[in-house]
Structure formats: structure tokens, C-alpha cells
Scaffold this active site. Structure first.
Site: not given
Ligand code: URA
Length: 242
Positions: A105
Site C-alpha cells: 500500500d
Molecule cells: N497488507 C496490507 O494491508 N497492506 C500492505 O501493504 C501489504 C499487506
């Protein structure tokens, strides 16, 4: 990889294909030290040496990178509006088609692998492959054995049930806790959604491992390097490509 010389130049982002033809015909391109005047001459990208206008050019078009992603960048090959992780790499990595393996993310930090090997990329993410990913999450509220049991049992989310995951509690306080989570899947917002399902908002999230590759302590945020031969071998093994 065997390609035409003019394509090699354009793949590397040295110039366009038609500019390349022109440069080659004018004798400005040397392969293994010899001027080659035929734009259609076959070259081996990972073996042959390249020089353009007497300047050596790194001609490898198959490269693999580890990057310490900072918060604030999208994990994408390109985006029309927002900066992406590709902005941290020299443009040649985009030209030769290096792509992130999976996604972190925008606000997640940590280890991201990028590769030009589409098959390895695909295999590493395949649902049955079970490549461990390790994250450290700082969450709101106190983590306890209750959450550990829920993670170990597999958490039911609205559109899928997360496979059993390991939650190690690193710190547990009234307001905040930190936990290290090991998952084998990589679904969209998976870690945040797993914590949310147990009543904890994720405040920060950091990935420290992707399969056999750990984020090196000396790779600072925003920095990257190519994978070593041993690291690449272990990743290919994890992808079932030995
Ligand atoms: N899980 C999440 O919620 N975000 C990420 O960036 C990676 C795994």
C-alpha cells in the site's frame, strides 16, 4: 536474450528504434568492441558488451531489484498523477520492463522486489505458491492471545477467508501494540483487514521479508540494489523455477 541491435538500444532507453538505426549506420554503436553497421544484427543482451558514441552502456535487460519502499509512493509501474516506486530507480529499469512483485500500500514501508522476469513474478504471486511474507504492524489497542488464536485459525473476511497466519506479539500496551505477522497470501489490504477484523486499526505497516529474501539492515528507506546471484537463485527456487 537474443534481440536485434536496434531493439536492444530502444529497450535500454538509449534512443528510439529509428534513432538507433541511424546511430548504428553511422558507426556510433560498438558490440564487443567492434562497430556494427547493421541495425538488424543479432545480439545477446546478457553476454555482449555495448558502447554508444564510445561510452560503455550496461546492456543487461534482465535485472532483479530489492527496494526499501518509503511511505508515500504507489506500487505501480507507472501512474499518471502520483509518484511510484519506479521513480526511485534509474529510468532504464522502467525501459526494460522491471515490475514490482505484488503490491505494498502507499503508506506501507519495507521490502519490495522488482523483476523483469514476468514468469518468476507471476509464479511468486500464484495462490498455491505459499511464499511467506513477514510484516511488522503497529496497531491501536492491546494485542493478546485472543488475536493470536484468531490469526492462527484463519480470519473470515467479507470476500475470502484468510489462511492461518502467525502473529507474534512484540509489544502490548493499553493504547498501542506491535505484532509480527507471517502470511502466505498477498490479498489486497490483507494485513490491515485481518487486524481490523479483530478490532485493531493498523497505524503503520512494514514488510521485512518476502520469501527467502529479508530486507537488509543496511538498505536505507528509499534505497535499492540489485539482487545478488544467491538471492536470485533462492527466489527462483521459491518460485519453483529451479
Ligand atoms: N497488507 C496490507 O494491508 N497492506 C500492505 O501493504 C501489504 C499487506
Amino acid at each position: 536474450m537474443k534481440v536485434r541491435l536496434d531493439r536492444w538500444l530502444s529497450m535500454l532507453g538509449v534512443c528510439s528504434r529509428s534513432e538507433g538505426k541511424d546511430l548504428i549506420r553511422r558507426g556510433a554503436v560498438r558490440v564487443n568492441g567492434q562497430a556494427v553497421l547493421d541495425p538488424g544484427a543479432a545480439v545477446e543482451t546478457e553476454r555482449d558488451t555495448l558502447a554508444v558514441r564510445e561510452q560503455p552502456v550496461d546492456g543487461r535487460v534482465i535485472r532483479h531489484v530489492m527496494l526499501h519502499k518509503p511511505a508515500g509512493l504507489l506500487t505501480a509501474a507507472r501512474d499518471r498523477k502520483q509518484p511510484t516506486v519506479m521513480d526511485l530507480l534509474p529510468p532504464v529499469y522502467g525501459s526494460i520492463g522491471c515490475m514490482p512483485v505484488g503490491r505494498l500500500d502507499k503508506d506501507t514501508t519495507g521490502l519490495l522486489i522488482l523483476t523483469c522476469d514476468g514468469e518468476m513474478n507471476h509464479r511468486l504471486l500464484a495462490p498455491g505458491r505459499h511464499v511467506d511474507k513477514v510484516y511488522t504492524a503497529r496497531v491501536a489497542g492491546r494485542l493478546s492471545e485472543k488475536e493470536q488464536r484468531a490469526f492462527a485459525a484463519g480470519i473470515v473476511l467479507s470476500d475470502f477467508t484468510a489462511e492461518p497466519a502467525e502473529l507474534e506479539i512484540l509489544t502490548a500496551g493499553e493504547d498501542y501494540s506491535t505484532g509480527r505477522v507471517t502470511v502466505k497470501e498477498g490479498k489486497f489490504h490483507q494485513i490491515k483487514r485481518m487486524f481490523a477484523a479483530t478490532g485493531h486499526e493498523v497505524l503503520t505497516l512494514h514488510r521485512s521479508r518476502f520469501g527467502p529474501i529479508g530486507l537488509p539492515a543496511d538498505l536505507a528507506e528509499g534505497c535499492w540494489r540489485e539482487l545478488s546471484g544467491t538471492e536470485l537463485q533462492s527466489l527462483r527456487k521459491a518460485a519453483g523455477m529451479e
